[in-house]
Design a protein around this motif. Structure first.
Motif, mmCIF file in Angstrom:
data_model
loop_
_atom_site.group_PDB
_atom_site.id
_atom_site.type_symbol
_atom_site.label_atom_id
_atom_site.label_comp_id
_atom_site.label_asym_id
_atom_site.label_seq_id
_atom_site.Cartn_x
_atom_site.Cartn_y
_atom_site.Cartn_z
ATOM 1 N N VAL A 132 132.396 52.807 2.257
ATOM 2 C CA VAL A 132 132.896 51.642 2.267
ATOM 3 C C VAL A 132 134.119 50.329 3.693
ATOM 4 O O VAL A 132 134.871 52.359 3.701
ATOM 5 N N ASP A 133 134.327 49.469 4.448
ATOM 6 C CA ASP A 133 135.078 49.553 5.548
ATOM 7 C C ASP A 133 136.517 49.283 5.190
ATOM 8 O O ASP A 133 137.034 48.588 4.256
ATOM 9 N N HIS B 153 163.796 46.776 -9.545
ATOM 10 C CA HIS B 153 163.726 46.431 -7.748
ATOM 11 C C HIS B 153 161.924 46.261 -8.137
ATOM 12 O O HIS B 153 161.335 46.809 -8.190
ATOM 13 N N LEU B 154 161.918 44.659 -7.354
ATOM 14 C CA LEU B 154 160.391 44.632 -7.725
ATOM 15 C C LEU B 154 160.216 44.173 -5.938
ATOM 16 O O LEU B 154 160.897 43.300 -4.954
ATOM 17 N N PHE B 155 158.878 44.707 -5.580
ATOM 18 C CA PHE B 155 158.876 44.646 -4.284
ATOM 19 C C PHE B 155 156.917 44.404 -4.123
ATOM 20 O O PHE B 155 156.326 44.119 -4.803
ATOM 21 N N ASN B 156 156.949 43.401 -3.613
ATOM 22 C CA ASN B 156 154.989 43.123 -3.196
ATOM 23 C C ASN B 156 154.863 43.438 -1.762
ATOM 24 O O ASN B 156 155.222 43.273 -0.829
ATOM 25 N N ILE B 157 153.915 44.530 -2.681
ATOM 26 C CA ILE B 157 152.924 44.992 -1.439
ATOM 27 C C ILE B 157 152.087 44.123 -0.416
ATOM 28 O O ILE B 157 151.224 43.626 -1.490
ATOM 29 N N THR B 158 152.353 43.989 0.910
ATOM 30 C CA THR B 158 150.901 43.450 1.340
ATOM 31 C C THR B 158 150.796 44.111 2.678
ATOM 32 O O THR B 158 151.287 44.528 3.102
ATOM 33 N N ASN B 159 149.384 43.721 3.330
ATOM 34 C CA ASN B 159 148.566 43.439 4.443
ATOM 35 C C ASN B 159 148.790 42.644 5.093
ATOM 36 O O ASN B 159 149.026 41.535 4.878
ATOM 37 N N MET B 160 148.001 43.135 6.567
ATOM 38 C CA MET B 160 148.002 41.243 7.250
ATOM 39 C C MET B 160 146.973 40.696 6.548
ATOM 40 O O MET B 160 146.188 39.551 7.162
ATOM 41 N N ARG B 161 146.063 41.373 5.469
ATOM 42 C CA ARG B 161 144.697 41.134 5.431
ATOM 43 C C ARG B 161 145.231 40.129 3.554
ATOM 44 O O ARG B 161 144.421 39.351 3.136
ATOM 45 N N GLY B 162 146.263 40.346 2.855
ATOM 46 C CA GLY B 162 147.193 39.932 2.082
ATOM 47 C C GLY B 162 147.910 41.082 0.949
ATOM 48 O O GLY B 162 148.742 41.669 1.231
ATOM 49 N N LYS B 163 148.431 40.288 -0.024
ATOM 50 C CA LYS B 163 148.638 41.388 -1.204
ATOM 51 C C LYS B 163 147.542 42.309 -1.718
ATOM 52 O O LYS B 163 146.659 41.844 -2.367
ATOM 53 N N SER C 263 140.450 47.674 0.841
ATOM 54 C CA SER C 263 139.413 47.699 0.723
ATOM 55 C C SER C 263 139.024 46.533 1.596
ATOM 56 O O SER C 263 139.989 45.424 1.415
ATOM 57 N N ARG C 264 138.421 46.226 2.788
ATOM 58 C CA ARG C 264 138.318 45.189 3.855
ATOM 59 C C ARG C 264 137.476 44.269 3.098
ATOM 60 O O ARG C 264 137.033 42.897 3.271
ATOM 61 N N GLU C 265 136.365 44.559 2.355
ATOM 62 C CA GLU C 265 135.210 43.159 1.779
ATOM 63 C C GLU C 265 135.870 43.563 -0.247
ATOM 64 O O GLU C 265 136.453 44.761 -1.161
ATOM 65 N N PRO C 266 135.639 42.576 -0.472
ATOM 66 C CA PRO C 266 136.045 42.432 -2.599
ATOM 67 C C PRO C 266 134.995 43.642 -3.120
ATOM 68 O O PRO C 266 133.608 43.742 -2.567
ATOM 69 N N MET C 267 135.140 44.311 -3.926
ATOM 70 C CA MET C 267 135.066 45.244 -4.727
ATOM 71 C C MET C 267 133.998 44.680 -5.844
ATOM 72 O O MET C 267 135.105 44.292 -6.331
ATOM 73 N N GLU C 268 132.884 45.125 -6.078
ATOM 74 C CA GLU C 268 132.648 43.807 -7.765
ATOM 75 C C GLU C 268 132.780 45.314 -8.624
ATOM 76 O O GLU C 268 132.142 46.509 -8.184
ATOM 77 N N SER C 269 133.396 44.845 -9.767
ATOM 78 C CA SER C 269 134.198 45.728 -10.680
ATOM 79 C C SER C 269 132.620 45.177 -11.826
ATOM 80 O O SER C 269 131.777 43.801 -12.237
ATOM 81 N N GLU D 100 147.574 41.531 -9.779
ATOM 82 C CA GLU D 100 147.201 39.814 -8.469
ATOM 83 C C GLU D 100 147.491 39.816 -7.649
ATOM 84 O O GLU D 100 147.777 39.268 -6.925
ATOM 85 N N GLY D 101 146.504 41.278 -7.613
ATOM 86 C CA GLY D 101 146.786 41.499 -5.800
ATOM 87 C C GLY D 101 145.067 40.477 -5.121
ATOM 88 O O GLY D 101 144.720 40.651 -5.883
ATOM 89 N N ASP D 102 144.880 40.749 -4.192
ATOM 90 C CA ASP D 102 144.117 39.657 -3.583
ATOM 91 C C ASP D 102 142.898 40.801 -2.991
ATOM 92 O O ASP D 102 142.007 40.767 -2.312
ATOM 93 N N ILE D 103 143.371 41.586 -2.599
ATOM 94 C CA ILE D 103 143.104 42.921 -2.010
ATOM 95 C C ILE D 103 142.998 43.957 -2.953
ATOM 96 O O ILE D 103 143.713 44.862 -3.212
ATOM 97 N N PRO D 104 141.827 44.648 -2.651
ATOM 98 C CA PRO D 104 141.323 45.821 -3.560
ATOM 99 C C PRO D 104 141.912 47.199 -3.238
ATOM 100 O O PRO D 104 142.040 47.447 -1.696
ATOM 101 N N CYS D 105 142.715 47.901 -4.481
ATOM 102 C CA CYS D 105 143.233 49.280 -3.954
ATOM 103 C C CYS D 105 142.650 50.406 -3.654
ATOM 104 O O CYS D 105 142.383 50.204 -5.037
ATOM 105 N N ILE D 106 142.063 51.402 -3.175
ATOM 106 C CA ILE D 106 141.197 52.344 -3.508
ATOM 107 C C ILE D 106 141.895 53.679 -3.660
ATOM 108 O O ILE D 106 141.781 54.455 -5.022
ATOM 109 N N GLN D 107 143.457 53.923 -2.980
ATOM 110 C CA GLN D 107 144.295 55.536 -3.446
ATOM 111 C C GLN D 107 145.089 54.785 -2.549
ATOM 112 O O GLN D 107 145.851 54.534 -1.610
ATOM 113 N N TYR D 108 146.204 55.455 -3.410
ATOM 114 C CA TYR D 108 147.352 55.247 -2.888
ATOM 115 C C TYR D 108 148.276 57.188 -3.376
ATOM 116 O O TYR D 108 147.794 56.907 -4.045
#
Length: 357
Positions: free
Chosen positions: A322-323, A182-192, A297-303, A217-225
């Motif tokens: 980090v916001d 089963h596949l799910f796209n995890i998104t919030n109000m800012r994107g995927k 993160s609310r802002e892009p995180m540079e790697s 493939e995410g647009d929003i950096p995930c810091i922790q889950y």
């Protein structure tokens, strides 16, 4: 003195509808120096299955008879001492063993016995009951010509496999081993944020729940889950102490991971053998879910990439501030019983008890 010993040889865990057998032994532990005058007489003995129900007065509103009730098996449960053992079918329509925050269902085998000219005494042997709801009938009637046979069994002893409730239940539980991703796209109000994959949503006690995350493939950096295995205990509306009463949530395991700049990862959560599978009665419903929490993160995180054979020493320090946004998601799953023999290994009960009368 007469010593009474009750022992469930196969273990203290049973599926509803299964035959429970208990060996009950009566002995007079007299020494070799005693005379015949030291012999004892057993007046009578009787055994019966009880399911005892307890309810929290602060959360459950019951009729006037109170918060403690006994549910007894309907069939004849009188023990005939000459048989040496007690056999009874665990009721099919009863609840499973359950110790929740609002209600409890506790099973025990009660053996009453009396020595001549002595008071009545009770021997109690607690055991656990698993209930498999929705156990179907065999898919089609098997004729003698097509039914599988065992050449090593006599015809009258072989029987058909589907005629035994325990075997039918275990066959049904085998279906849960099939995988269908089963596949799910995890998104919030800012994107995927990520793509999540889980291989099935029905599990047996003792199985591992395995899921994978793809953050590439995410647009929003995930810091922790984090992922938690939780049970929800909900009192039926007619028995709630207060309107709109909250659901009791209990955690049974948690996986926490920092995943910034991670392309993909996975988690594994075991379903404990000592928990109660999902069920529903007139008073309470127990459901299971996976509870997810994400920190993004609310802002892009540079790697920072380190080049191969780079002569300089590079030190990367994480940002001090980090916001972030946090959000959660619940995925319902089903938890079913497993083979009672497996859960017997971790049971708090021994299946054996004794008393002197």
């Amino acid at each position: 003195m007469i010593e009474v010993v009750a022992s469930m040889a196969r273990g203290p865990v049973f599926l509803a509808g299964e035959v429970m057998e208990c060996l009950i032994t009566f002995t007079n532990p007299i020494s070799h120096l005693s005379t015949s005058a030291s012999s004892e007489m057993l007046a009578w003995a009787s055994a019966q299955i009880h399911c005892q129900f307890h309810a929290s007065e602060s959360r459950v509103a019951l009729p006037a008879q109170g918060t403690k009730q006994d549910v007894q098996a309907e069939s004849d449960t009188v023990l005939i001492p000459s048989r040496d053992s007690y056999s009874e079918v665990v009721p099919n329509d009863g609840p499973p063993s359950f110790r929740g925050q609002s209600v409890k269902y506790v099973y025990k085998l009660t053996i009453g016995c009396q020595r001549v000219s002595s008071p009545i005494k009770l021997l109690r042997v607690p055991f656990r009951v698993l209930v498999l709801h929705g156990m179907p009938e065999p898919p089609f009637p098997q004729d003698e010509e097509v039914a599988p046979s065992n050449p090593f069994l006599e015809e009258e002893e072989g029987g058909r496999r589907d005629d035994r409730p325990l075997e039918r239940a275990l066959d049904m539980l085998t279906i849960t081993s099939r995988r269908c991703p089963h596949l799910f796209n995890i998104t919030n109000m800012r994107g995927k944020v990520a793509k999540f994959c889980i291989f099935k949503t029905v599990y047996r006690l003792g199985e591992d729940i395995i899921g994978t995350f793809d953050f590439s493939e995410g647009d929003i950096p995930c810091i922790q889950y984090s992922v938690s295995l939780q049970s929800e205990e909900e009192i039926q509306q007619g028995y709630q102490r207060r309107p709109g009463q909250s659901i009791s949530v209990t955690g049974h395991g948690r996986h926490l991971e920092s995943c910034l700049h991670t392309a993909s990862t996975h988690f594994s959560l075991p379903v404990p053998l000592n928990v109660t599978p999902g069920f529903s009665t007139d008073i309470v419903t127990l459901r299971w879910r996976l509870h997810f929490e994400f920190v993004t993160s609310r802002e892009p995180m540079e790697s920072h990439n380190v080049l191969q054979n780079q002569p300089e020493v590079t030190v990367w320090t994480g940002a001090e501030h980090v916001d972030v946004d946090t959000f959660s998601w619940d995925l319902p799953i089903k938890v079913l019983p497993t083979n009672p023999a497996l859960t017997s290994y971790v049971s708090q009960f021994t299946g054996t008890n004794s008393i002197n009368i």
